[in-house]
Write a protein that holds these residues in place. Structure first.
Motif, PDB file in Angstrom:
ATOM      1  N   GLU A   1      15.464  11.919  -9.277  1.00 36.97           N
ATOM      2  CA  GLU A   1      15.991  12.679  -8.146  1.00 36.97           C
ATOM      3  C   GLU A   1      14.936  12.808  -7.056  1.00 36.97           C
ATOM      4  O   GLU A   1      13.790  13.139  -7.341  1.00 36.97           O
ATOM      5  CB  GLU A   1      16.400  14.080  -8.593  1.00 36.97           C
ATOM      6  N   PRO A   2      15.327  12.574  -5.787  1.00 33.43           N
ATOM      7  CA  PRO A   2      14.370  12.736  -4.688  1.00 33.43           C
ATOM      8  C   PRO A   2      14.302  14.178  -4.184  1.00 33.43           C
ATOM      9  O   PRO A   2      15.324  14.870  -4.101  1.00 33.43           O
ATOM     10  CB  PRO A   2      14.949  11.823  -3.602  1.00 33.43           C
ATOM     11  N   VAL A   3      13.088  14.601  -3.865  1.00 32.73           N
ATOM     12  CA  VAL A   3      12.846  15.938  -3.325  1.00 32.73           C
ATOM     13  C   VAL A   3      11.907  15.798  -2.133  1.00 32.73           C
ATOM     14  O   VAL A   3      10.910  15.086  -2.208  1.00 32.73           O
ATOM     15  CB  VAL A   3      12.179  16.869  -4.370  1.00 32.73           C
ATOM     16  N   ILE A   4      12.237  16.477  -1.045  1.00 30.10           N
ATOM     17  CA  ILE A   4      11.323  16.565   0.091  1.00 30.10           C
ATOM     18  C   ILE A   4      10.757  17.977   0.090  1.00 30.10           C
ATOM     19  O   ILE A   4      11.508  18.955   0.107  1.00 30.10           O
ATOM     20  CB  ILE A   4      12.033  16.276   1.432  1.00 30.10           C
ATOM     21  N   VAL A   5       9.429  18.077   0.038  1.00 31.93           N
ATOM     22  CA  VAL A   5       8.748  19.364   0.088  1.00 31.93           C
ATOM     23  C   VAL A   5       8.250  19.538   1.520  1.00 31.93           C
ATOM     24  O   VAL A   5       7.469  18.727   2.017  1.00 31.93           O
ATOM     25  CB  VAL A   5       7.577  19.433  -0.903  1.00 31.93           C
ATOM     26  N   VAL A   6       8.714  20.595   2.174  1.00 31.04           N
ATOM     27  CA  VAL A   6       8.439  20.798   3.598  1.00 31.04           C
ATOM     28  C   VAL A   6       7.353  21.840   3.812  1.00 31.04           C
ATOM     29  O   VAL A   6       7.393  22.928   3.241  1.00 31.04           O
ATOM     30  CB  VAL A   6       9.726  21.243   4.337  1.00 31.04           C
ATOM     31  N   MET A   7       6.408  21.476   4.662  1.00 27.12           N
ATOM     32  CA  MET A   7       5.385  22.407   5.132  1.00 27.12           C
ATOM     33  C   MET A   7       5.551  22.487   6.640  1.00 27.12           C
ATOM     34  O   MET A   7       5.234  21.538   7.353  1.00 27.12           O
ATOM     35  CB  MET A   7       3.995  21.895   4.761  1.00 27.12           C
ATOM     36  N   ALA A   8       6.091  23.597   7.109  1.00 26.44           N
ATOM     37  CA  ALA A   8       6.356  23.762   8.538  1.00 26.44           C
ATOM     38  C   ALA A   8       6.356  25.245   8.876  1.00 26.44           C
ATOM     39  O   ALA A   8       6.423  26.103   7.988  1.00 26.44           O
ATOM     40  CB  ALA A   8       7.704  23.139   8.905  1.00 26.44           C
TER      41      ALA A   8
ATOM     42  N   VAL B   1      13.177  13.529 -14.157  1.00 24.72           N
ATOM     43  CA  VAL B   1      12.129  12.905 -13.351  1.00 24.72           C
ATOM     44  C   VAL B   1      12.491  13.073 -11.882  1.00 24.72           C
ATOM     45  O   VAL B   1      13.625  12.815 -11.478  1.00 24.72           O
ATOM     46  CB  VAL B   1      11.984  11.405 -13.695  1.00 24.72           C
ATOM     47  N   LEU B   2      11.510  13.509 -11.094  1.00 27.03           N
ATOM     48  CA  LEU B   2      11.735  13.719  -9.670  1.00 27.03           C
ATOM     49  C   LEU B   2      10.594  13.103  -8.869  1.00 27.03           C
ATOM     50  O   LEU B   2       9.436  13.162  -9.288  1.00 27.03           O
ATOM     51  CB  LEU B   2      11.814  15.215  -9.350  1.00 27.03           C
ATOM     52  N   THR B   3      10.920  12.517  -7.729  1.00 22.82           N
ATOM     53  CA  THR B   3       9.896  12.073  -6.793  1.00 22.82           C
ATOM     54  C   THR B   3       9.795  13.133  -5.701  1.00 22.82           C
ATOM     55  O   THR B   3      10.810  13.564  -5.157  1.00 22.82           O
ATOM     56  CB  THR B   3      10.233  10.710  -6.155  1.00 22.82           C
ATOM     57  N   LEU B   4       8.578  13.548  -5.411  1.00 24.68           N
ATOM     58  CA  LEU B   4       8.359  14.550  -4.364  1.00 24.68           C
ATOM     59  C   LEU B   4       7.649  13.893  -3.188  1.00 24.68           C
ATOM     60  O   LEU B   4       6.609  13.264  -3.362  1.00 24.68           O
ATOM     61  CB  LEU B   4       7.524  15.722  -4.885  1.00 24.68           C
ATOM     62  N   ASN B   5       8.248  14.044  -2.039  1.00 20.85           N
ATOM     63  CA  ASN B   5       7.709  13.512  -0.801  1.00 20.85           C
ATOM     64  C   ASN B   5       7.335  14.704   0.071  1.00 20.85           C
ATOM     65  O   ASN B   5       8.200  15.480   0.463  1.00 20.85           O
ATOM     66  CB  ASN B   5       8.784  12.643  -0.141  1.00 20.85           C
ATOM     67  N   THR B   6       6.052  14.864   0.360  1.00 23.68           N
ATOM     68  CA  THR B   6       5.582  16.002   1.148  1.00 23.68           C
ATOM     69  C   THR B   6       5.640  15.663   2.632  1.00 23.68           C
ATOM     70  O   THR B   6       5.143  14.620   3.058  1.00 23.68           O
ATOM     71  CB  THR B   6       4.123  16.346   0.771  1.00 23.68           C
ATOM     72  N   LYS B   7       6.248  16.538   3.404  1.00 22.71           N
ATOM     73  CA  LYS B   7       6.306  16.380   4.859  1.00 22.71           C
ATOM     74  C   LYS B   7       5.632  17.586   5.500  1.00 22.71           C
ATOM     75  O   LYS B   7       6.108  18.706   5.370  1.00 22.71           O
ATOM     76  CB  LYS B   7       7.758  16.239   5.342  1.00 22.71           C
ATOM     77  N   THR B   8       4.527  17.337   6.175  1.00 21.30           N
ATOM     78  CA  THR B   8       3.705  18.397   6.750  1.00 21.30           C
ATOM     79  C   THR B   8       3.839  18.405   8.262  1.00 21.30           C
ATOM     80  O   THR B   8       3.480  17.425   8.917  1.00 21.30           O
ATOM     81  CB  THR B   8       2.231  18.201   6.348  1.00 21.30           C
ATOM     82  N   HIS B   9       4.367  19.497   8.797  1.00 22.13           N
ATOM     83  CA  HIS B   9       4.556  19.650  10.245  1.00 22.13           C
ATOM     84  C   HIS B   9       4.112  21.052  10.665  1.00 22.13           C
ATOM     85  O   HIS B   9       4.950  21.922  10.931  1.00 22.13           O
ATOM     86  CB  HIS B   9       6.017  19.395  10.621  1.00 22.13           C
ATOM     87  N   PRO B  10       2.786  21.285  10.728  1.00 17.64           N
ATOM     88  CA  PRO B  10       2.310  22.624  11.091  1.00 17.64           C
ATOM     89  C   PRO B  10       2.766  23.029  12.495  1.00 17.64           C
ATOM     90  O   PRO B  10       2.739  22.224  13.424  1.00 17.64           O
ATOM     91  CB  PRO B  10       0.788  22.512  11.004  1.00 17.64           C
TER      92      PRO B  10
ATOM     93  N   GLY C   1       0.784  -1.223   0.000  1.00 17.36           N
ATOM     94  CA  GLY C   1       0.000   0.000   0.000  1.00 17.36           C
ATOM     95  C   GLY C   1       0.819   1.278   0.000  1.00 17.36           C
ATOM     96  O   GLY C   1       0.275   2.360   0.162  1.00 17.36           O
ATOM     97  N   SER C   2       2.141   1.186  -0.196  1.00 21.35           N
ATOM     98  CA  SER C   2       2.945   2.411  -0.207  1.00 21.35           C
ATOM     99  C   SER C   2       2.813   3.100  -1.561  1.00 21.35           C
ATOM    100  O   SER C   2       2.472   2.480  -2.567  1.00 21.35           O
ATOM    101  CB  SER C   2       4.408   2.093   0.109  1.00 21.35           C
ATOM    102  N   ASP C   3       3.055   4.413  -1.540  1.00 18.13           N
ATOM    103  CA  ASP C   3       2.970   5.169  -2.780  1.00 18.13           C
ATOM    104  C   ASP C   3       3.995   6.299  -2.760  1.00 18.13           C
ATOM    105  O   ASP C   3       4.584   6.594  -1.730  1.00 18.13           O
ATOM    106  CB  ASP C   3       1.562   5.717  -2.992  1.00 18.13           C
ATOM    107  N   ILE C   4       4.167   6.897  -3.928  1.00 22.86           N
ATOM    108  CA  ILE C   4       5.003   8.084  -4.047  1.00 22.86           C
ATOM    109  C   ILE C   4       4.041   9.257  -4.125  1.00 22.86           C
ATOM    110  O   ILE C   4       3.128   9.258  -4.957  1.00 22.86           O
ATOM    111  CB  ILE C   4       5.896   8.006  -5.300  1.00 22.86           C
ATOM    112  N   ASP C   5       4.222  10.253  -3.260  1.00 20.66           N
ATOM    113  CA  ASP C   5       3.287  11.381  -3.210  1.00 20.66           C
ATOM    114  C   ASP C   5       3.091  12.006  -4.584  1.00 20.66           C
ATOM    115  O   ASP C   5       1.960  12.190  -5.033  1.00 20.66           O
ATOM    116  CB  ASP C   5       3.769  12.459  -2.232  1.00 20.66           C
ATOM    117  N   HIS C   6       4.190  12.375  -5.249  1.00 19.04           N
ATOM    118  CA  HIS C   6       4.119  13.013  -6.566  1.00 19.04           C
ATOM    119  C   HIS C   6       5.343  12.586  -7.376  1.00 19.04           C
ATOM    120  O   HIS C   6       6.450  12.558  -6.853  1.00 19.04           O
ATOM    121  CB  HIS C   6       4.145  14.546  -6.455  1.00 19.04           C
ATOM    122  N   VAL C   7       5.112  12.277  -8.649  1.00 16.60           N
ATOM    123  CA  VAL C   7       6.205  12.060  -9.589  1.00 16.60           C
ATOM    124  C   VAL C   7       6.091  13.186 -10.613  1.00 16.60           C
ATOM    125  O   VAL C   7       5.046  13.361 -11.236  1.00 16.60           O
ATOM    126  CB  VAL C   7       6.131  10.684 -10.289  1.00 16.60           C
ATOM    127  N   VAL C   8       7.158  13.958 -10.745  1.00 13.55           N
ATOM    128  CA  VAL C   8       7.169  15.107 -11.656  1.00 13.55           C
ATOM    129  C   VAL C   8       8.148  14.821 -12.781  1.00 13.55           C
ATOM    130  O   VAL C   8       9.298  14.439 -12.532  1.00 13.55           O
ATOM    131  CB  VAL C   8       7.581  16.393 -10.903  1.00 13.55           C
TER     132      VAL C   8
END
Length: 195
Positions: free
Chosen positions: A155-162, A100-109, A87-94
């Motif tokens: 290429e891996p990318v972490i998109v941060v929401m904090a 080609v980049l994989t984007l992993n969103t990390k949300t820490h309000p 059940g794992s997935d990649i948040d976004h593939v751009v």
């Protein structure tokens, strides 16, 4: 590139609407709904539940998805791309001019995020985000390369929401960018793909 890689699971070559249905969605009660009183009480008392964590993460992924939809012509974005059997997935593939980049969103309000060459910390606690993002991109490289019949680097990318993001030093092998800057950052990358 697009025609040769259509065998890759989940590839459509078009922007896909973001789908809120996720394989790791919280478990429902026997009646088929989340217990509303429990959920309301948890939110009111700021108690961290699996449902709340899932919702915060999904909201962050949706916001990043809306920003990626503004990339325009020459860019292709896939959301919630399933990989593996658990059940794992990649948040976004751009896919676009920079490759080609994989984007992993990390949300820490409300939290502070601190990043260095080998560390990604949230409010002073070390995480496995860098290692996991590298693994995710390597997995995507293997899958795409096998489907396309030639090597496709990802290429891996972490998109941060904090509340606060401090990048002391760029991590080794992983890009880290704040959510408000993700589209500008992607467009500023040097081109490596041709039509």
């Amino acid at each position: 590139f697009q025609r040769r890689c259509q065998k890759w699971r989940g590839w459509t070559g078009r922007h896909q609407p973001f789908d809120r249905e996720r394989p790791h969605e919280p478990k429902l009660s026997k009646s088929g709904v989340l217990p509303p009183l429990k959920s309301l009480m948890a939110r009111t008392m700021s108690v961290h539940t699996d449902e709340r964590a899932w919702r915060i993460g999904a909201d962050g992924e949706e916001e990043v998805g809306r920003r990626l939809a503004k990339l325009g012509k020459g860019w292709h974005v896939l959301h919630a791309v399933p990989v593996g059997e658990k059940g794992s997935d990649i948040d976004h593939v751009v896919m676009g001019p920079p490759g080609v980049l994989t984007l992993n969103t990390k949300t820490h309000p409300g939290k502070s995020v601190w990043v260095a060459e080998r560390a990604f910390m949230v409010s002073g606690h070390k995480t496995d985000y860098l290692r996991n993002s590298l693994f995710e991109a390597r997995r995507a490289t293997r899958l795409l390369s096998r489907a396309c019949g030639f090597y496709v680097p990802v290429e891996p990318v972490i998109v941060v929401m904090a509340e606060k993001l401090t990048i002391k030093a760029s991590p080794i092998g992983v890009h880290v960018v704040g959510r408000k800057h993700v589209t500008k950052w992607l467009k500023s990358r040097p081109a490596s793909l041709t039509q």
